[in-house]
Design a protein around this motif. Structure first.
Motif, PDB file in Angstrom:
ATOM      1  N   MET A 175      32.775  29.363  25.811  1.00 45.47           N
ATOM      2  CA  MET A 175      33.947  29.543  26.679  1.00 45.47           C
ATOM      3  C   MET A 175      33.573  29.893  28.110  1.00 45.47           C
ATOM      4  SD  MET A 175      36.758  31.484  24.283  1.00 45.47           S
ATOM      5  CE  MET A 175      35.730  32.858  23.744  1.00 45.47           C
ATOM      6  N   VAL A 176      32.291  30.137  28.369  1.00 47.74           N
ATOM      7  CA  VAL A 176      31.871  30.600  29.697  1.00 47.74           C
ATOM      8  C   VAL A 176      32.196  29.566  30.769  1.00 47.74           C
ATOM      9  CG1 VAL A 176      29.891  31.208  31.128  1.00 47.74           C
ATOM     10  CG2 VAL A 176      30.076  32.120  28.805  1.00 47.74           C
ATOM     11  N   LEU A 177      31.753  28.342  30.593  1.00 46.21           N
ATOM     12  CA  LEU A 177      31.952  27.330  31.631  1.00 46.21           C
ATOM     13  C   LEU A 177      33.426  26.971  31.815  1.00 46.21           C
ATOM     14  CD1 LEU A 177      28.845  25.035  31.025  1.00 46.21           C
ATOM     15  CD2 LEU A 177      29.138  26.894  32.659  1.00 46.21           C
ATOM     16  N   PRO A 178      34.220  26.797  30.734  1.00 43.56           N
ATOM     17  CA  PRO A 178      35.662  26.600  30.950  1.00 43.56           C
ATOM     18  C   PRO A 178      36.321  27.787  31.659  1.00 43.56           C
ATOM     19  CG  PRO A 178      35.060  25.906  28.740  1.00 43.56           C
ATOM     20  CD  PRO A 178      33.857  26.578  29.319  1.00 43.56           C
ATOM     21  N   ALA A 179      35.877  29.010  31.337  1.00 48.53           N
ATOM     22  CA  ALA A 179      36.454  30.197  31.977  1.00 48.53           C
ATOM     23  C   ALA A 179      36.093  30.250  33.462  1.00 48.53           C
ATOM     24  CB  ALA A 179      35.968  31.461  31.272  1.00 48.53           C
ATOM     25  N   LEU A 180      34.854  29.927  33.785  1.00 46.39           N
ATOM     26  CA  LEU A 180      34.450  29.900  35.192  1.00 46.39           C
ATOM     27  C   LEU A 180      35.215  28.833  35.962  1.00 46.39           C
ATOM     28  CD1 LEU A 180      30.561  30.353  35.001  1.00 46.39           C
ATOM     29  CD2 LEU A 180      32.293  32.073  35.463  1.00 46.39           C
ATOM     30  N   CYS A 181      35.415  27.694  35.336  1.00 46.05           N
ATOM     31  CA  CYS A 181      36.199  26.624  35.957  1.00 46.05           C
ATOM     32  C   CYS A 181      37.620  27.107  36.262  1.00 46.05           C
ATOM     33  CB  CYS A 181      36.232  25.412  35.024  1.00 46.05           C
ATOM     34  SG  CYS A 181      37.014  23.956  35.719  1.00 46.05           S
ATOM     35  N   HIS A 182      38.186  27.860  35.328  1.00 46.90           N
ATOM     36  CA  HIS A 182      39.529  28.428  35.519  1.00 46.90           C
ATOM     37  C   HIS A 182      39.545  29.404  36.694  1.00 46.90           C
ATOM     38  CE1 HIS A 182      43.385  30.291  34.633  1.00 46.90           C
ATOM     39  NE2 HIS A 182      42.791  31.468  34.529  1.00 46.90           N
ATOM     40  N   LEU A 183      38.525  30.262  36.800  1.00 46.26           N
ATOM     41  CA  LEU A 183      38.473  31.233  37.891  1.00 46.26           C
ATOM     42  C   LEU A 183      38.302  30.547  39.242  1.00 46.26           C
ATOM     43  CD1 LEU A 183      36.339  34.166  36.416  1.00 46.26           C
ATOM     44  CD2 LEU A 183      38.808  34.081  36.767  1.00 46.26           C
ATOM     45  N   PHE A 184      37.489  29.509  39.287  1.00 48.77           N
ATOM     46  CA  PHE A 184      37.317  28.781  40.541  1.00 48.77           C
ATOM     47  C   PHE A 184      38.638  28.169  41.004  1.00 48.77           C
ATOM     48  CE2 PHE A 184      32.637  28.499  39.595  1.00 48.77           C
ATOM     49  CZ  PHE A 184      32.215  29.109  40.768  1.00 48.77           C
ATOM     50  N   ARG A 185      39.437  27.685  40.052  1.00 50.09           N
ATOM     51  CA  ARG A 185      40.747  27.128  40.413  1.00 50.09           C
ATOM     52  C   ARG A 185      41.677  28.228  40.923  1.00 50.09           C
ATOM     53  NH1 ARG A 185      40.316  23.843  35.662  1.00 50.09           N
ATOM     54  NH2 ARG A 185      41.602  25.362  34.537  1.00 50.09           N
ATOM     55  N   ILE A 186      41.655  29.389  40.256  1.00 54.56           N
ATOM     56  CA  ILE A 186      42.505  30.511  40.669  1.00 54.56           C
ATOM     57  C   ILE A 186      42.153  30.967  42.083  1.00 54.56           C
ATOM     58  CG2 ILE A 186      43.007  32.956  40.217  1.00 54.56           C
ATOM     59  CD1 ILE A 186      44.401  31.153  38.282  1.00 54.56           C
ATOM     60  N   MET A 187      40.865  30.928  42.416  1.00 55.59           N
ATOM     61  CA  MET A 187      40.389  31.448  43.697  1.00 55.59           C
ATOM     62  C   MET A 187      40.353  30.403  44.807  1.00 55.59           C
ATOM     63  SD  MET A 187      39.907  34.643  43.289  1.00 55.59           S
ATOM     64  CE  MET A 187      39.915  35.765  41.869  1.00 55.59           C
ATOM     65  N   GLU A 188      40.979  29.262  44.596  1.00 53.26           N
ATOM     66  CA  GLU A 188      41.051  28.272  45.680  1.00 53.26           C
ATOM     67  C   GLU A 188      41.941  28.805  46.806  1.00 53.26           C
ATOM     68  OE1 GLU A 188      42.405  24.653  43.986  1.00 53.26           O
ATOM     69  OE2 GLU A 188      40.483  24.162  43.043  1.00 53.26           O
ATOM     70  N   PRO A 189      41.526  28.637  48.056  1.00 52.96           N
ATOM     71  CA  PRO A 189      42.326  29.142  49.196  1.00 52.96           C
ATOM     72  C   PRO A 189      43.706  28.482  49.261  1.00 52.96           C
ATOM     73  CG  PRO A 189      40.105  28.528  49.890  1.00 52.96           C
ATOM     74  CD  PRO A 189      40.273  28.009  48.499  1.00 52.96           C
ATOM     75  N   SER A 190      44.670  29.263  49.691  1.00 51.56           N
ATOM     76  CA  SER A 190      46.038  28.776  49.848  1.00 51.56           C
ATOM     77  C   SER A 190      46.481  28.999  51.292  1.00 51.56           C
ATOM     78  CB  SER A 190      46.969  29.518  48.895  1.00 51.56           C
ATOM     79  OG  SER A 190      48.318  29.284  49.206  1.00 51.56           O
ATOM     80  N   ASP A 191      47.385  28.165  51.761  1.00 51.24           N
ATOM     81  CA  ASP A 191      47.885  28.300  53.135  1.00 51.24           C
ATOM     82  C   ASP A 191      48.633  29.616  53.336  1.00 51.24           C
ATOM     83  OD1 ASP A 191      46.840  25.830  53.727  1.00 51.24           O
ATOM     84  OD2 ASP A 191      48.725  24.748  53.384  1.00 51.24           O
ATOM     85  N   ASP A 192      49.145  30.193  52.246  1.00 50.58           N
ATOM     86  CA  ASP A 192      49.917  31.430  52.343  1.00 50.58           C
ATOM     87  C   ASP A 192      49.055  32.684  52.265  1.00 50.58           C
ATOM     88  OD1 ASP A 192      52.227  29.893  52.432  1.00 50.58           O
ATOM     89  OD2 ASP A 192      52.443  29.887  50.241  1.00 50.58           O
ATOM     90  N   ASP A 193      47.760  32.513  52.011  1.00 53.17           N
ATOM     91  CA  ASP A 193      46.872  33.673  51.847  1.00 53.17           C
ATOM     92  C   ASP A 193      46.643  34.377  53.185  1.00 53.17           C
ATOM     93  OD1 ASP A 193      46.547  33.264  49.152  1.00 53.17           O
ATOM     94  OD2 ASP A 193      44.704  32.091  49.370  1.00 53.17           O
ATOM     95  N   PRO A 194      46.797  35.713  53.214  1.00 53.22           N
ATOM     96  CA  PRO A 194      46.392  36.458  54.421  1.00 53.22           C
ATOM     97  C   PRO A 194      44.876  36.422  54.578  1.00 53.22           C
ATOM     98  CG  PRO A 194      47.089  37.958  52.675  1.00 53.22           C
ATOM     99  CD  PRO A 194      47.394  36.582  52.191  1.00 53.22           C
ATOM    100  N   VAL A 195      44.405  36.826  55.726  1.00 53.40           N
ATOM    101  CA  VAL A 195      42.981  36.723  56.045  1.00 53.40           C
ATOM    102  C   VAL A 195      42.124  37.499  55.051  1.00 53.40           C
ATOM    103  CG1 VAL A 195      41.225  37.244  57.781  1.00 53.40           C
ATOM    104  CG2 VAL A 195      43.438  36.329  58.486  1.00 53.40           C
ATOM    105  N   TYR A 196      42.574  38.713  54.694  1.00 54.07           N
ATOM    106  CA  TYR A 196      41.751  39.542  53.793  1.00 54.07           C
ATOM    107  C   TYR A 196      41.647  38.938  52.394  1.00 54.07           C
ATOM    108  CZ  TYR A 196      46.255  41.498  52.210  1.00 54.07           C
ATOM    109  OH  TYR A 196      47.526  41.666  51.718  1.00 54.07           O
ATOM    110  N   VAL A 197      42.674  38.212  51.949  1.00 54.00           N
ATOM    111  CA  VAL A 197      42.615  37.528  50.655  1.00 54.00           C
ATOM    112  C   VAL A 197      41.654  36.342  50.726  1.00 54.00           C
ATOM    113  CG1 VAL A 197      43.912  36.147  48.986  1.00 54.00           C
ATOM    114  CG2 VAL A 197      44.884  38.270  49.875  1.00 54.00           C
ATOM    115  N   LEU A 198      41.711  35.595  51.829  1.00 52.48           N
ATOM    116  CA  LEU A 198      40.776  34.483  52.013  1.00 52.48           C
ATOM    117  C   LEU A 198      39.337  34.983  52.021  1.00 52.48           C
ATOM    118  CD1 LEU A 198      42.627  32.436  54.803  1.00 52.48           C
ATOM    119  CD2 LEU A 198      42.352  31.793  52.395  1.00 52.48           C
TER     120      LEU A 198
END
Length: 389
Positions: A175-198
């Motif tokens: 489950m490690v690689l699928p879980a890491l893939c999930h985290l990378f998707r969660i941590m993708e930058p968003s236009d609504d993210d403040p600077v400290y979140v980015l």
């Protein structure tokens, strides 16, 4: 701790030893200690992987100042029974559950998340108490609370992943690689993210990528391929998928050769007979071609098998289909037995901490080893008994 899958396709896990060491934890000293334990248990030739601990703290993550303030607040109430009692009274007055604040461990993100959650739940009572006391410890500002709310949202998926990968009674390394893939998707930058979140997301993903690359990737990829929940390898690129199946192919070939009788155990034919055999049966290359065809057939039989749901047990799947995939089964048993993390060992350390206390200060290291191991074995036996019911 030792982890393996038995003949009934049940995950087994138990402590081997808890050793006292007075040396620094250099690689050579750890290696010598491991070899001593492996030789004592006569498993040196059966060991396939070793787990080591490594954790990331949230330093330089744009949240450190707010977290430092949280730690001061927790310490103010944790180290004073009077303050703790005042907090209980405020919780009762606001109709909240009575609960103490939690001190975090910087390298344990779940503890950071729980510290934030409890401060957020009790912010009204904490503000009242700190204001009335006119304390040097001040409550978090609204801006800091908003920032911590963002951190809570970022860490919640991490909590789910760490709890998922921290088990020892089920398959976790696949489950490690699928879980890491999930985290990378969660941590993708968003236009609504403040600077400290980015900034946090950049630090997080950079470190996560480095840890992924420094892990035993080959082992994790093969384990993922042999888990019927993730056998489509969607967490990998197409090129990586081809490489993984090529690796599994090579493992099958090696397994085939390992079970063939060696030349020394068979009677050597005369030169005349050898030449005659080559003439009648063809060249030795034909045997290799047959082996290749058999292995390709084995993989072509496994790969089209339907995936199972993520909540189902891959070991039960293998138990039912071991006969249909007889060549792959030993490889699956080997690769799926490795735990994803060192959390099982850390639980053992916690158990040791409960035993080694001031009242038990005269316990010898041998007796500590016996008590911890017996406790772990009895717990494992009870867990196994519950599985059978």
């Amino acid at each position: 701790m030792a982890h393996f899958i038995d003949n009934d396709w049940t995950m087994q896990s138990f402590a081997l030893t808890v050793s006292k060491t007075e040396e620094r934890h250099y690689a050579e000293a750890c290696a010598d200690q491991f070899l001593n334990v492996a030789n004592e248990w006569e498993i040196k030739d059966k060991v396939t992987t070793l787990g080591t601990d490594s954790a990331l703290s949230l330093n330089d993550s744009a949240f450190e100042r707010a977290l430092a303030k949280c730690r001061k607040i927790v310490g103010h109430f944790k180290h004073s029974p009077a303050n703790a009692q005042e907090l209980k009274a405020q919780q009762a007055a606001h109709g909240h559950q009575t609960e103490p604040l939690v001190q975090d461990v910087p390298t344990r993100w779940n503890s950071i998340l729980e510290m934030i959650k409890r401060i957020q739940r009790n912010k009204s009572g904490l503000t009242t108490i700190l204001t009335q006391q006119n304390s040097k410890v001040t409550m978090l500002t609204d801006q800091e609370l908003d920032r911590l709310q963002k951190l809570e949202e970022l860490l919640e998926p991490c909590r789910y992943v760490t709890e998922l990968l921290g088990g020892e009674r089920y398959v976790s390394c696949s489950m490690v690689l699928p879980a890491l893939c999930h985290l990378f998707r969660i941590m993708e930058p968003s236009d609504d993210d403040p600077v400290y979140v980015l900034r946090f997301k950049k630090v997080f993903t950079t470190d996560l990528a480095q840890r992924r690359d420094s892990s035993n990737l080959t082992w994790l990829k093969i384990a993922t391929a042999l888990d019927p929940r993730f056998k489509d390898l969607k967490c990998l690129s197409k090129d990586e998928r081809r490489e993984v199946w090529a690796s599994v192919h090579d493992l099958l070939m090696a397994e085939t050769h390992a079970h063939q009788p060696s030349a020394q155990t068979t009677q050597e034919p005369s030169l005349k007979k050898s030449k005659m055999s080559i003439c009648l049966l063809g060249s030795p290359d034909s045997d290799t071609e047959e082996e290749e065809d058999a292995i390709d057939c084995c993989l072509n039989l496994y790969k089209p098998e339907p995936k199972i749901d993520i909540g189902e047990c891959p070991l039960q799947w293998w138990l039912k289909r071991e006969g249909a995939h007889a060549r792959l089964a030993p490889i699956a048993r080997k690769y799926l037995s490795t735990p994803a993390t060192t959390v099982p060992c850390e639980r053992l350390f916690s158990l040791s901490g409960h035993i080694i206390q001031k009242k038990c200060a005269s316990l010898s290291s041998d007796n500590v080893n016996r008590i911890v191991c017996f406790s772990n074995w009895l717990s494992a036996k009870k867990d196994y008994a519950r599985l059978l019911l």
